[in-house]
Scaffold this motif. Structure first.
Motif, PDB file in Angstrom:
ATOM      1  N   GLN A  39       7.557   6.613   7.972  1.00  0.00           N
ATOM      2  CA  GLN A  39       6.976   7.353   6.661  1.00  0.00           C
ATOM      3  C   GLN A  39       5.711   7.859   7.114  1.00  0.00           C
ATOM      4  O   GLN A  39       5.324   9.093   7.058  1.00  0.00           O
ATOM      5  N   GLU A  40       4.889   7.079   7.814  1.00  0.00           N
ATOM      6  CA  GLU A  40       3.458   7.474   8.218  1.00  0.00           C
ATOM      7  C   GLU A  40       3.622   8.626   9.278  1.00  0.00           C
ATOM      8  O   GLU A  40       2.922   9.711   9.452  1.00  0.00           O
ATOM      9  N   ALA A  41       4.564   8.291  10.478  1.00  0.00           N
ATOM     10  CA  ALA A  41       4.665   9.260  11.571  1.00  0.00           C
ATOM     11  C   ALA A  41       5.293  10.377  11.414  1.00  0.00           C
ATOM     12  O   ALA A  41       5.029  11.553  11.981  1.00  0.00           O
ATOM     13  N   LYS A  42       6.500  10.422  10.431  1.00  0.00           N
ATOM     14  CA  LYS A  42       7.342  11.503  10.204  1.00  0.00           C
ATOM     15  C   LYS A  42       7.422  12.154   8.829  1.00  0.00           C
ATOM     16  O   LYS A  42       7.964  13.013   8.758  1.00  0.00           O
ATOM     17  N   GLY A  43       6.993  11.497   7.817  1.00  0.00           N
ATOM     18  CA  GLY A  43       6.917  11.999   6.507  1.00  0.00           C
ATOM     19  C   GLY A  43       7.972  11.336   5.606  1.00  0.00           C
ATOM     20  O   GLY A  43       8.771  10.645   6.195  1.00  0.00           O
ATOM     21  N   PRO A  44       7.878  11.661   4.527  1.00  0.00           N
ATOM     22  CA  PRO A  44       8.726  10.949   3.384  1.00  0.00           C
ATOM     23  C   PRO A  44      10.166  11.236   3.492  1.00  0.00           C
ATOM     24  O   PRO A  44      11.022  10.683   3.169  1.00  0.00           O
ATOM     25  N   GLU A  45      10.622  12.476   3.975  1.00  0.00           N
ATOM     26  CA  GLU A  45      11.958  13.057   4.209  1.00  0.00           C
ATOM     27  C   GLU A  45      12.669  12.049   5.143  1.00  0.00           C
ATOM     28  O   GLU A  45      13.914  11.839   4.916  1.00  0.00           O
ATOM     29  N   VAL A  46      12.172  11.836   6.286  1.00  0.00           N
ATOM     30  CA  VAL A  46      12.465  10.881   7.130  1.00  0.00           C
ATOM     31  C   VAL A  46      12.577   9.550   6.852  1.00  0.00           C
ATOM     32  O   VAL A  46      13.641   8.679   6.981  1.00  0.00           O
ATOM     33  N   ALA A  47      11.679   8.849   5.923  1.00  0.00           N
ATOM     34  CA  ALA A  47      11.673   7.670   5.474  1.00  0.00           C
ATOM     35  C   ALA A  47      12.813   7.517   4.422  1.00  0.00           C
ATOM     36  O   ALA A  47      13.459   6.702   4.394  1.00  0.00           O
ATOM     37  N   ASP A  48      13.162   8.639   3.756  1.00  0.00           N
ATOM     38  CA  ASP A  48      14.408   8.824   2.739  1.00  0.00           C
ATOM     39  C   ASP A  48      15.498   8.582   3.414  1.00  0.00           C
ATOM     40  O   ASP A  48      16.349   7.984   3.203  1.00  0.00           O
ATOM     41  N   LYS A  49      15.782   9.321   4.620  1.00  0.00           N
ATOM     42  CA  LYS A  49      16.888   8.991   5.190  1.00  0.00           C
ATOM     43  C   LYS A  49      17.090   7.777   5.851  1.00  0.00           C
ATOM     44  O   LYS A  49      18.290   7.156   5.837  1.00  0.00           O
ATOM     45  N   LEU A  50      15.939   7.125   6.245  1.00  0.00           N
ATOM     46  CA  LEU A  50      16.140   5.703   6.739  1.00  0.00           C
ATOM     47  C   LEU A  50      16.560   4.781   5.591  1.00  0.00           C
ATOM     48  O   LEU A  50      17.537   3.868   5.796  1.00  0.00           O
ATOM     49  N   VAL A  51      15.993   5.110   4.373  1.00  0.00           N
ATOM     50  CA  VAL A  51      16.419   3.999   3.369  1.00  0.00           C
ATOM     51  C   VAL A  51      17.938   4.393   3.148  1.00  0.00           C
ATOM     52  O   VAL A  51      18.375   3.278   2.770  1.00  0.00           O
ATOM     53  N   ASN A  52      18.159   5.551   2.778  1.00  0.00           N
ATOM     54  CA  ASN A  52      19.659   5.864   2.491  1.00  0.00           C
ATOM     55  C   ASN A  52      20.487   5.180   3.340  1.00  0.00           C
ATOM     56  O   ASN A  52      21.553   4.787   3.070  1.00  0.00           O
ATOM     57  N   SER A  53      20.301   5.248   4.872  1.00  0.00           N
ATOM     58  CA  SER A  53      21.238   4.741   5.740  1.00  0.00           C
ATOM     59  C   SER A  53      21.055   3.239   5.493  1.00  0.00           C
ATOM     60  O   SER A  53      22.194   2.577   5.683  1.00  0.00           O
ATOM     61  N   LEU A  54      19.913   2.556   5.550  1.00  0.00           N
ATOM     62  CA  LEU A  54      19.748   1.158   5.471  1.00  0.00           C
ATOM     63  C   LEU A  54      20.594   0.484   4.148  1.00  0.00           C
ATOM     64  O   LEU A  54      21.509  -0.436   4.338  1.00  0.00           O
ATOM     65  N   TYR A  55      20.539   1.335   2.852  1.00  0.00           N
ATOM     66  CA  TYR A  55      21.171   0.933   1.810  1.00  0.00           C
ATOM     67  C   TYR A  55      22.622   1.189   1.984  1.00  0.00           C
ATOM     68  O   TYR A  55      23.440   0.087   1.512  1.00  0.00           O
ATOM     69  N   HIS A  56      23.121   2.226   2.776  1.00  0.00           N
ATOM     70  CA  HIS A  56      24.657   2.514   2.964  1.00  0.00           C
ATOM     71  C   HIS A  56      25.201   1.037   3.571  1.00  0.00           C
ATOM     72  O   HIS A  56      26.018   0.742   3.411  1.00  0.00           O
ATOM     73  N   GLN A  57      24.558   0.912   4.863  1.00  0.00           N
ATOM     74  CA  GLN A  57      24.868   0.086   5.855  1.00  0.00           C
ATOM     75  C   GLN A  57      25.050  -1.513   5.135  1.00  0.00           C
ATOM     76  O   GLN A  57      25.951  -2.293   5.353  1.00  0.00           O
ATOM     77  N   TYR A  58      24.032  -1.542   4.268  1.00  0.00           N
ATOM     78  CA  TYR A  58      23.985  -3.109   3.650  1.00  0.00           C
ATOM     79  C   TYR A  58      24.816  -3.164   2.656  1.00  0.00           C
ATOM     80  O   TYR A  58      25.465  -4.177   2.567  1.00  0.00           O
ATOM     81  N   PHE A  59      24.849  -2.261   1.578  1.00  0.00           N
ATOM     82  CA  PHE A  59      25.469  -2.491   0.585  1.00  0.00           C
ATOM     83  C   PHE A  59      26.960  -2.065   0.500  1.00  0.00           C
ATOM     84  O   PHE A  59      28.030  -2.297  -0.359  1.00  0.00           O
ATOM     85  N   GLU A  60      27.321  -1.053   1.375  1.00  0.00           N
ATOM     86  CA  GLU A  60      28.807  -0.640   1.499  1.00  0.00           C
ATOM     87  C   GLU A  60      29.591  -1.061   2.804  1.00  0.00           C
ATOM     88  O   GLU A  60      30.646  -1.363   2.931  1.00  0.00           O
ATOM     89  N   GLU A  61      28.719  -1.343   3.845  1.00  0.00           N
ATOM     90  CA  GLU A  61      29.301  -1.734   5.235  1.00  0.00           C
ATOM     91  C   GLU A  61      28.991  -3.163   5.579  1.00  0.00           C
ATOM     92  O   GLU A  61      29.385  -3.713   6.453  1.00  0.00           O
ATOM     93  N   GLU A  62      28.371  -4.122   4.598  1.00  0.00           N
ATOM     94  CA  GLU A  62      27.803  -5.552   4.821  1.00  0.00           C
ATOM     95  C   GLU A  62      27.221  -5.773   6.073  1.00  0.00           C
ATOM     96  O   GLU A  62      27.411  -6.794   6.427  1.00  0.00           O
ATOM     97  N   LYS A  63      26.425  -4.932   6.476  1.00  0.00           N
ATOM     98  CA  LYS A  63      25.580  -4.997   7.957  1.00  0.00           C
ATOM     99  C   LYS A  63      24.223  -5.827   7.472  1.00  0.00           C
ATOM    100  O   LYS A  63      23.684  -5.563   6.505  1.00  0.00           O
TER     101      LYS A  63
END
Length: 149
Positions: A39-63
């Motif tokens: 978020q600091e290095a690349k901005g909020p858009e990249v951080a948002d993509k990270l969060v979306n991926s992490l949520y998807h992997q955790y909540f839908e793929e049980e990673k």
């Protein structure tokens, strides 16, 4: 737990999320470090993509929420080059103090659960903490509008 699963499944269905509930519950500090760094290095858009991926992997793929595989996949999904991701994922101290300081700051503000939403008003602020219904947010916003008129 049955009520929680029923409620979250219903919420997920309306948002296109197919929750699964058999994944590992674990410390998410490394995921937070990753998000904070990029978020600091690349901005909020990249951080948002990270969060979306992490949520998807955790909540839908049980990673696992902070395993290196999960973190690398989140970086890939966010368009972060592997060599950049490796620096953060493999250095357990990268962004650690930033995250710990943010945690301490929020604890000092009385935050002890998520979500924690403060709606600033002209006369007073309203805080909604923990799991709430949409109606609770609507009511708080209506109160702020009424008091600000």
């Amino acid at each position: 737990m049955k009520m929680y699963i029923t409620l979250m499944s219903a919420y997920g269905a309306t948002a296109g999320i197919e929750y699964k509930f058999g994944g590992t519950v674990a410390n998410t500090l490394d995921a937070h470090r990753l998000i904070q760094h990029f978020q600091e290095a690349k901005g909020p858009e990249v951080a948002d993509k990270l969060v979306n991926s992490l949520y998807h992997q955790y909540f839908e793929e049980e990673k696992h929420p902070s395993s290196p595989d999960t973190l690398y996949q989140a970086c890939k999904d966010a368009g972060i080059e592997e060599r950049e991701a490796k620096v953060v994922i493999e250095d357990e101290y990268e962004a650690l103090m930033d995250v710990k300081n943010l945690i301490l700051e929020q604890q000092g503000n009385g935050v002890d659960s998520v979500p924690f939403v403060t709606i600033e008003g002209r006369k007073r602020d309203l805080t909604i903490q923990g799991a709430n219904e949409v109606g609770d947010y609507v009511k708080a916003l209506q109160t702020i509008v009424k008091e600000s008129s």
